[in-house]
Design a protein around this motif. Sequence first.
Motif, PDB file in Angstrom:
ATOM      1  N   LEU A 185       0.831  -1.203   0.000  1.00 29.58           N
ATOM      2  CA  LEU A 185       0.000   0.000   0.000  1.00 29.58           C
ATOM      3  C   LEU A 185       0.865   1.253   0.000  1.00 29.58           C
ATOM      4  O   LEU A 185       0.564   2.231  -0.702  1.00 29.58           O
ATOM      5  CB  LEU A 185      -0.918  -0.012   1.229  1.00 29.58           C
ATOM      6  N   LEU A 186       1.958   1.237   0.777  1.00 30.91           N
ATOM      7  CA  LEU A 186       2.865   2.385   0.793  1.00 30.91           C
ATOM      8  C   LEU A 186       3.480   2.609  -0.581  1.00 30.91           C
ATOM      9  O   LEU A 186       3.575   3.754  -1.059  1.00 30.91           O
ATOM     10  CB  LEU A 186       3.971   2.165   1.832  1.00 30.91           C
ATOM     11  N   LEU A 187       3.895   1.528  -1.254  1.00 30.77           N
ATOM     12  CA  LEU A 187       4.496   1.664  -2.584  1.00 30.77           C
ATOM     13  C   LEU A 187       3.484   2.193  -3.597  1.00 30.77           C
ATOM     14  O   LEU A 187       3.824   3.010  -4.462  1.00 30.77           O
ATOM     15  CB  LEU A 187       5.061   0.316  -3.044  1.00 30.77           C
ATOM     16  N   HIS A 188       2.241   1.751  -3.508  1.00 26.01           N
ATOM     17  CA  HIS A 188       1.215   2.256  -4.420  1.00 26.01           C
ATOM     18  C   HIS A 188       0.967   3.744  -4.190  1.00 26.01           C
ATOM     19  O   HIS A 188       0.742   4.501  -5.139  1.00 26.01           O
ATOM     20  CB  HIS A 188      -0.085   1.470  -4.230  1.00 26.01           C
ATOM     21  N   LEU A 189       1.029   4.180  -2.936  1.00 30.03           N
ATOM     22  CA  LEU A 189       0.826   5.593  -2.646  1.00 30.03           C
ATOM     23  C   LEU A 189       1.943   6.456  -3.218  1.00 30.03           C
ATOM     24  O   LEU A 189       1.696   7.500  -3.822  1.00 30.03           O
ATOM     25  CB  LEU A 189       0.747   5.814  -1.122  1.00 30.03           C
ATOM     26  N   LEU A 190       3.167   6.022  -3.026  1.00 32.79           N
ATOM     27  CA  LEU A 190       4.280   6.882  -3.433  1.00 32.79           C
ATOM     28  C   LEU A 190       4.486   6.922  -4.946  1.00 32.79           C
ATOM     29  O   LEU A 190       5.181   7.803  -5.456  1.00 32.79           O
ATOM     30  CB  LEU A 190       5.572   6.491  -2.701  1.00 32.79           C
ATOM     31  N   THR A 192       5.144 -13.364   0.603  1.00 27.66           N
ATOM     32  CA  THR A 192       4.510 -12.829  -0.613  1.00 27.66           C
ATOM     33  C   THR A 192       4.798 -11.338  -0.752  1.00 27.66           C
ATOM     34  O   THR A 192       5.142 -10.853  -1.841  1.00 27.66           O
ATOM     35  CB  THR A 192       2.989 -13.071  -0.566  1.00 27.66           C
ATOM     36  N   ASP A 193       4.660 -10.602   0.345  1.00 31.00           N
ATOM     37  CA  ASP A 193       4.950  -9.165   0.310  1.00 31.00           C
ATOM     38  C   ASP A 193       6.423  -8.912   0.015  1.00 31.00           C
ATOM     39  O   ASP A 193       6.769  -7.980  -0.726  1.00 31.00           O
ATOM     40  CB  ASP A 193       4.575  -8.515   1.646  1.00 31.00           C
ATOM     41  N   ARG A 194       7.293  -9.721   0.589  1.00 29.25           N
ATOM     42  CA  ARG A 194       8.732  -9.556   0.326  1.00 29.25           C
ATOM     43  C   ARG A 194       9.025  -9.729  -1.166  1.00 29.25           C
ATOM     44  O   ARG A 194       9.759  -8.923  -1.765  1.00 29.25           O
ATOM     45  CB  ARG A 194       9.541 -10.568   1.145  1.00 29.25           C
ATOM     46  N   ARG A 216      10.203  -7.237  -6.505  1.00 24.32           N
ATOM     47  CA  ARG A 216       9.857  -7.169  -7.929  1.00 24.32           C
ATOM     48  C   ARG A 216       9.530  -5.745  -8.374  1.00 24.32           C
ATOM     49  O   ARG A 216       9.834  -5.343  -9.494  1.00 24.32           O
ATOM     50  CB  ARG A 216       8.672  -8.100  -8.210  1.00 24.32           C
ATOM     51  N   LEU A 217       8.932  -4.950  -7.483  1.00 24.79           N
ATOM     52  CA  LEU A 217       8.435  -3.630  -7.871  1.00 24.79           C
ATOM     53  C   LEU A 217       9.402  -2.483  -7.603  1.00 24.79           C
ATOM     54  O   LEU A 217       9.375  -1.467  -8.304  1.00 24.79           O
ATOM     55  CB  LEU A 217       7.117  -3.333  -7.127  1.00 24.79           C
ATOM     56  N   ILE A 218      10.233  -2.608  -6.585  1.00 26.81           N
ATOM     57  CA  ILE A 218      10.866  -1.420  -6.021  1.00 26.81           C
ATOM     58  C   ILE A 218      11.852  -0.743  -6.970  1.00 26.81           C
ATOM     59  O   ILE A 218      11.926   0.495  -7.009  1.00 26.81           O
ATOM     60  CB  ILE A 218      11.532  -1.753  -4.664  1.00 26.81           C
ATOM     61  N   LEU A 250      13.035   4.255 -10.112  1.00 30.23           N
ATOM     62  CA  LEU A 250      13.530   4.940 -11.305  1.00 30.23           C
ATOM     63  C   LEU A 250      12.510   5.899 -11.918  1.00 30.23           C
ATOM     64  O   LEU A 250      12.864   6.711 -12.771  1.00 30.23           O
ATOM     65  CB  LEU A 250      13.946   3.900 -12.353  1.00 30.23           C
ATOM     66  N   THR A 251      11.267   5.815 -11.500  1.00 31.62           N
ATOM     67  CA  THR A 251      10.233   6.659 -12.113  1.00 31.62           C
ATOM     68  C   THR A 251       9.654   7.687 -11.152  1.00 31.62           C
ATOM     69  O   THR A 251       8.777   8.465 -11.548  1.00 31.62           O
ATOM     70  CB  THR A 251       9.083   5.780 -12.644  1.00 31.62           C
ATOM     71  N   THR A 252      10.111   7.714  -9.925  1.00 31.58           N
ATOM     72  CA  THR A 252       9.573   8.652  -8.933  1.00 31.58           C
ATOM     73  C   THR A 252      10.426   9.912  -8.865  1.00 31.58           C
ATOM     74  O   THR A 252      11.575   9.928  -9.321  1.00 31.58           O
ATOM     75  CB  THR A 252       9.526   7.997  -7.543  1.00 31.58           C
ATOM     76  N   PRO A 253       9.882  11.007  -8.300  1.00 33.95           N
ATOM     77  CA  PRO A 253      10.668  12.249  -8.151  1.00 33.95           C
ATOM     78  C   PRO A 253      11.937  12.016  -7.329  1.00 33.95           C
ATOM     79  O   PRO A 253      12.035  11.058  -6.553  1.00 33.95           O
ATOM     80  CB  PRO A 253       9.701  13.183  -7.411  1.00 33.95           C
ATOM     81  N   GLU A 254      12.883  12.915  -7.490  1.00 37.69           N
ATOM     82  CA  GLU A 254      14.215  12.715  -6.912  1.00 37.69           C
ATOM     83  C   GLU A 254      14.179  12.520  -5.396  1.00 37.69           C
ATOM     84  O   GLU A 254      14.893  11.675  -4.858  1.00 37.69           O
ATOM     85  CB  GLU A 254      15.120  13.902  -7.261  1.00 37.69           C
ATOM     86  N   LYS A 255      13.368  13.294  -4.677  1.00 39.71           N
ATOM     87  CA  LYS A 255      13.291  13.164  -3.219  1.00 39.71           C
ATOM     88  C   LYS A 255      12.808  11.770  -2.825  1.00 39.71           C
ATOM     89  O   LYS A 255      13.324  11.163  -1.890  1.00 39.71           O
ATOM     90  CB  LYS A 255      12.346  14.222  -2.639  1.00 39.71           C
TER      91      LYS A 255
END
Length: 673
Positions: free
Chosen positions: A45-50, A88-90, A95-97, A102-107
Amino acid sequence: MEMNQQNLEALAGYLQQTLSPEPGVRKPAERFLESVEGHANYPLLLLHLLESDSIQLSIRFAAAITFKNFVRRNWRVLDEHDDNINETDRSTVRRLIVGLMLTTPEKVQLQLSEAIGFIGREDFPAKWPELLSELVEKFSSVDFHVINGVLKTAHSLFRRYRHEMKSDALWKEIKFVLERFAAPLTDLLLRMMALVHQHSTDPAALKVLFSSLTLISKIFYSLNYQDLPEYFEDNMQTWMDSFYTLLTANNKLLQTDDEDDAGPLELIKSQICDNIAMYAQKYDEEFQPHLPQFVTAVWELLVTTGPQAKYDLLVSNAIQFLASVAERAHYKQLFENEETLQGICEKVIVPNMHFRDSDEEVFEDDPEEYIRRDIEGSDIDTRRRAACDLVRALCRHFEAPVTAIFSTYVTSLLTEYSKNPSTNWQSKDAAIYLVTSLATRTKTQRHGTTEASELVDIGEFYANHIKPHLESPQVNELPILKADSVKYVLTFRGLLPRDVLAAAVPCLTNLVAARAVVVHSYAASCLERLFTLKKLGGGPPFSAAEIQPVTEALLTNLFSALTLRGSEENEYIMKAIMRTLVVLGESALPYMPIILQQLTAKLTMVAKNPSKPHFNHYLFESLCCTIRATCRKDAAAVVSFEEALFPIFQGILTEDVVGWWRLVSCFCLFCYL
């Protein structure tokens, strides 16, 4: 927690509340987030938010920080703790991180890079062998946001090689990395160097390229730290040619007007100095063919670099490189010429010993940082420390000529000071540093200097040039020289005669009353160290009887210093109070009522917002000393301590003050025992 819009919105709301300046809003949100850490899908959920562009950047950044801290606390599973993250979460996180990073803002990218480093420390390469290929694949990108993201992640992943203990598992991991990463990294270096030449007139492009090259240089340092890899030995010419080109680069488009913060040129050059210093120290035989050109380049760099603060790290690393070379016996021929030694002393060491305006600003405006750099051996190397290291390195093989050269400078500096002490105090400050550097052969944090040069009379210099500053009744006069003088005693406390140290105690007691934070902190630290010496000047340690004449003044000045601006939670003062009480023992009983009053008042104050863990520790130690000394004489006195302290402890436990329950619990156990 199910992966649905409702939970995403609720989580975003709690993250928003963690940004509130109001404790009543912020703390419940933080506690809620900690309470759901063990729930399935929480990290997802945190990864989907960011990653969501529709979410405010501040909330995405908060999600990234929360995710990083979650990973740091929970990814490693300790034997006595439950696993808060299901497999499963690990797997999904791994797989996603990288793609998210690479696609998120610099901060946000920076936080995810660090999170990958934490995960990699546990899972790479055994559980995450595909990580490197995923990173290397991105080197072909034309998007430098992507390339720098990969390089930041690699730096976060590999920098632990600098401090890991040698082991078969570590060698296998480094071998795994080198086989997959060394060649692509070298290709990327060459590509960046070609682009630097191609865009030599484009300042925006150059800035991005140099940031990439700095990260590449940091990764090079990490991969080469444990041992010289065969690949880098075979390709040393390629890397050293690039390093030399960058070290001697002087593109005016990359020069900045900012006098405080290092720019792209300073950052890359300082890292290259780190790299070549490592090679000179660890791989001198293989590096020897490349050494002369770098010695020349670093020498020219040092004599042409200004005194501005933005060059401090560069100058420090450059001098450390020369020190690394100078201490090696088989490089003696590079320095044995008298003109060379004279030039190094005159153009490199002496200029970087001088106290600058920026140093004075730190002394006055940020005393904690000044102390941390000057006597605590912080990670931030200073010009002065590097110059001192170079003096010691040169003295290893050329002690007599170096001492003779500097003796002339010391005499000249002291003469300059004597002409007008109030305005020429910087000259004496430099003289004291030079003498300290020349005299010190070996030292430890615990004992100070343990072996001094026979060519420097530390006792005579103390009597003629240090003692007058300590004995002066004007404790606020020339504060920097006061601090230098106290530091001289602190440095040579293990070698100065016992009678000299005993005579210094009343002087140091007076200096605890000085207004300057650095001066009274140094005086308190020096007293504390003197009181812990087991063989004081070759004789027995200080006794309560010896410090009895200054006891009242010492306690008064120490507690008064805690009321001065900037020293309300001064750990050096509190540690000196603790050590004084240890030495005094039952001799402190006449002063116990006022001591207990002062300590409980300070405890009440800091319990509201504890921010200095060392200060808090010494505060509790001091309270233990008062209880031990008092109750040993009168066991019934424990009741008075309970009445004074337990209401404060009850408030701490009721308010759940972070980090204090252990101290309170240990203290109560001590009282019970």
